[in-house]
Design a protein around this motif. Structure first.
Motif, PDB file in Angstrom:
ATOM      1  N   ARG A  47       0.848  -1.186   0.000  1.00  0.00           N
ATOM      2  CA  ARG A  47       0.000   0.000   0.000  1.00  0.00           C
ATOM      3  C   ARG A  47       0.884   1.237   0.000  1.00  0.00           C
ATOM      4  N   VAL A  48       0.507   2.252  -0.779  1.00  0.00           N
ATOM      5  CA  VAL A  48       1.268   3.492  -0.867  1.00  0.00           C
ATOM      6  C   VAL A  48       0.747   4.450   0.198  1.00  0.00           C
ATOM      7  N   SER A  49       1.647   4.962   1.034  1.00  0.00           N
ATOM      8  CA  SER A  49       1.228   5.938   2.042  1.00  0.00           C
ATOM      9  C   SER A  49       0.871   7.257   1.366  1.00  0.00           C
ATOM     10  N   ALA A  50       0.139   8.094   2.080  1.00  0.00           N
ATOM     11  CA  ALA A  50      -0.294   9.382   1.528  1.00  0.00           C
ATOM     12  C   ALA A  50       0.903  10.249   1.145  1.00  0.00           C
ATOM     13  N   SER A  51       1.902  10.315   2.011  1.00  0.00           N
ATOM     14  CA  SER A  51       3.067  11.159   1.711  1.00  0.00           C
ATOM     15  C   SER A  51       3.864  10.616   0.533  1.00  0.00           C
ATOM     16  N   ARG A  52       3.979   9.296   0.415  1.00  0.00           N
ATOM     17  CA  ARG A  52       4.691   8.695  -0.712  1.00  0.00           C
ATOM     18  C   ARG A  52       3.915   8.905  -2.001  1.00  0.00           C
ATOM     19  N   LEU A  53       2.581   8.787  -1.943  1.00  0.00           N
ATOM     20  CA  LEU A  53       1.767   9.016  -3.130  1.00  0.00           C
ATOM     21  C   LEU A  53       1.903  10.467  -3.583  1.00  0.00           C
ATOM     22  N   TRP A  54       2.006  11.368  -2.632  1.00  0.00           N
ATOM     23  CA  TRP A  54       2.218  12.786  -2.950  1.00  0.00           C
ATOM     24  C   TRP A  54       3.537  12.967  -3.706  1.00  0.00           C
ATOM     25  N   GLU A  55       4.592  12.307  -3.239  1.00  0.00           N
ATOM     26  CA  GLU A  55       5.905  12.394  -3.892  1.00  0.00           C
ATOM     27  C   GLU A  55       5.862  11.769  -5.295  1.00  0.00           C
ATOM     28  N   ILE A  56       5.192  10.653  -5.421  1.00  0.00           N
ATOM     29  CA  ILE A  56       5.078   9.984  -6.719  1.00  0.00           C
ATOM     30  C   ILE A  56       4.312  10.871  -7.690  1.00  0.00           C
ATOM     31  N   ALA A  57       3.203  11.442  -7.228  1.00  0.00           N
ATOM     32  CA  ALA A  57       2.399  12.326  -8.078  1.00  0.00           C
ATOM     33  C   ALA A  57       3.230  13.518  -8.547  1.00  0.00           C
ATOM     34  N   SER A  58       3.982  14.098  -7.645  1.00  0.00           N
ATOM     35  CA  SER A  58       4.841  15.236  -7.986  1.00  0.00           C
ATOM     36  C   SER A  58       5.891  14.830  -9.008  1.00  0.00           C
ATOM     37  N   SER A  59       6.492  13.674  -8.825  1.00  0.00           N
ATOM     38  CA  SER A  59       7.530  13.183  -9.743  1.00  0.00           C
ATOM     39  C   SER A  59       6.973  12.867 -11.131  1.00  0.00           C
ATOM     40  N   LEU A  60       5.710  12.466 -11.182  1.00  0.00           N
ATOM     41  CA  LEU A  60       5.091  12.101 -12.453  1.00  0.00           C
ATOM     42  C   LEU A  60       4.280  13.245 -13.063  1.00  0.00           C
ATOM     43  N   GLY A  61       4.224  14.366 -12.358  1.00  0.00           N
ATOM     44  CA  GLY A  61       3.555  15.552 -12.899  1.00  0.00           C
ATOM     45  C   GLY A  61       2.041  15.467 -12.974  1.00  0.00           C
ATOM     46  N   VAL A  62       1.434  14.814 -11.997  1.00  0.00           N
ATOM     47  CA  VAL A  62      -0.023  14.714 -11.947  1.00  0.00           C
ATOM     48  C   VAL A  62      -0.510  15.021 -10.535  1.00  0.00           C
ATOM     49  N   PRO A  63      -1.784  15.400 -10.386  1.00  0.00           N
ATOM     50  CA  PRO A  63      -2.327  15.567  -9.037  1.00  0.00           C
ATOM     51  C   PRO A  63      -2.550  14.190  -8.400  1.00  0.00           C
ATOM     52  N   VAL A  64      -2.587  14.128  -7.091  1.00  0.00           N
ATOM     53  CA  VAL A  64      -2.807  12.857  -6.395  1.00  0.00           C
ATOM     54  C   VAL A  64      -4.123  12.217  -6.843  1.00  0.00           C
ATOM     55  N   SER A  65      -5.109  13.025  -7.135  1.00  0.00           N
ATOM     56  CA  SER A  65      -6.417  12.500  -7.551  1.00  0.00           C
ATOM     57  C   SER A  65      -6.332  11.656  -8.818  1.00  0.00           C
ATOM     58  N   PHE A  66      -5.292  11.873  -9.636  1.00  0.00           N
ATOM     59  CA  PHE A  66      -5.110  11.088 -10.863  1.00  0.00           C
ATOM     60  C   PHE A  66      -5.131   9.592 -10.569  1.00  0.00           C
ATOM     61  N   PHE A  67      -4.542   9.190  -9.453  1.00  0.00           N
ATOM     62  CA  PHE A  67      -4.398   7.768  -9.140  1.00  0.00           C
ATOM     63  C   PHE A  67      -5.719   7.110  -8.737  1.00  0.00           C
ATOM     64  N   PHE A  68      -6.736   7.932  -8.450  1.00  0.00           N
ATOM     65  CA  PHE A  68      -8.031   7.395  -8.050  1.00  0.00           C
ATOM     66  C   PHE A  68      -9.091   7.524  -9.132  1.00  0.00           C
ATOM     67  N   GLU A  69      -8.732   8.151 -10.260  1.00  0.00           N
ATOM     68  CA  GLU A  69      -9.689   8.293 -11.356  1.00  0.00           C
ATOM     69  C   GLU A  69     -10.099   6.919 -11.871  1.00  0.00           C
ATOM     70  N   GLY A  70     -11.382   6.794 -12.152  1.00  0.00           N
ATOM     71  CA  GLY A  70     -11.900   5.542 -12.686  1.00  0.00           C
ATOM     72  C   GLY A  70     -12.179   4.481 -11.641  1.00  0.00           C
ATOM     73  N   LEU A  71     -11.992   4.825 -10.390  1.00  0.00           N
ATOM     74  CA  LEU A  71     -12.233   3.869  -9.311  1.00  0.00           C
ATOM     75  C   LEU A  71     -13.679   3.999  -8.868  1.00  0.00           C
ATOM     76  N   GLY A  72     -14.472   2.987  -9.146  1.00  0.00           N
ATOM     77  CA  GLY A  72     -15.883   3.026  -8.787  1.00  0.00           C
ATOM     78  C   GLY A  72     -16.174   2.157  -7.579  1.00  0.00           C
ATOM     79  N   ALA A  73     -17.309   2.396  -6.967  1.00  0.00           N
ATOM     80  CA  ALA A  73     -17.706   1.627  -5.787  1.00  0.00           C
ATOM     81  C   ALA A  73     -17.849   0.144  -6.118  1.00  0.00           C
ATOM     82  N   ALA A  74     -18.328  -0.157  -7.321  1.00  0.00           N
ATOM     83  CA  ALA A  74     -18.486  -1.562  -7.716  1.00  0.00           C
ATOM     84  C   ALA A  74     -17.139  -2.259  -7.780  1.00  0.00           C
ATOM     85  N   GLN A  75     -16.123  -1.548  -8.265  1.00  0.00           N
ATOM     86  CA  GLN A  75     -14.789  -2.144  -8.355  1.00  0.00           C
ATOM     87  C   GLN A  75     -14.226  -2.413  -6.968  1.00  0.00           C
ATOM     88  N   VAL A  76     -14.446  -1.498  -6.052  1.00  0.00           N
ATOM     89  CA  VAL A  76     -13.955  -1.676  -4.683  1.00  0.00           C
ATOM     90  C   VAL A  76     -14.625  -2.881  -4.043  1.00  0.00           C
TER      91      VAL A  76
END
Length: 123
Positions: A47-76
């Motif tokens: 599991r990616v921690s919040a602070s690590r996800l923030w660093e990854i998002a910054s390194s990849l040039g996207v907002p943190v929300s990018f990693f959750f796009e397309g995630l629906g309740a049915a998939q969860v």
């Protein structure tokens, strides 16, 4: 057992890293961790921690929300069936097509998009 949200986030990390042409090692170096950890994130094993996800998002040039796009309740809710058919992030050919598409200059890309739309409507 892998949690579907962790798997989804990992796929989005891999997808974005691949789209910008970055290796796991390069991303790991930017974030300050070993590439094996990036591998574990991308597969959902870790599991990616919040602070690590923030660093990854910054390194990849996207907002943190990018990693959750397309995630629906049915998939969860589908903890037993993580790799759904038709998942474009797991289709290497689709990823290559998207990467190639965005490498085309915008005016030509728009024309190609219009052509693809017409062809798909005709099918």
């Amino acid at each position: 057992m892998k949690h579907p949200v962790d798997v989804h986030v990992g796929k989005r990390v891999r997808h974005r890293r691949w789209m910008v042409g970055m290796t796991q090692q390069q991303l790991a170096d930017k974030v300050g961790i070993k590439f094996q950890q990036i591998q574990k994130y991308e597969t959902g094993m870790n599991r990616v921690s919040a602070s690590r996800l923030w660093e990854i998002a910054s390194s990849l040039g996207v907002p943190v929300s990018f990693f959750f796009e397309g995630l629906g309740a049915a998939q969860v809710a589908q903890t037993h069936d993580i790799d759904m058919p038709g998942d474009l992030l797991s289709d290497k050919e689709a990823l290559e097509l998207v990467r190639s598409y965005y490498a085309i200059p915008e005016t030509q890309r728009r024309r190609l998009f219009d052509l693809a739309r017409v062809l798909s409507d005709a099918a």
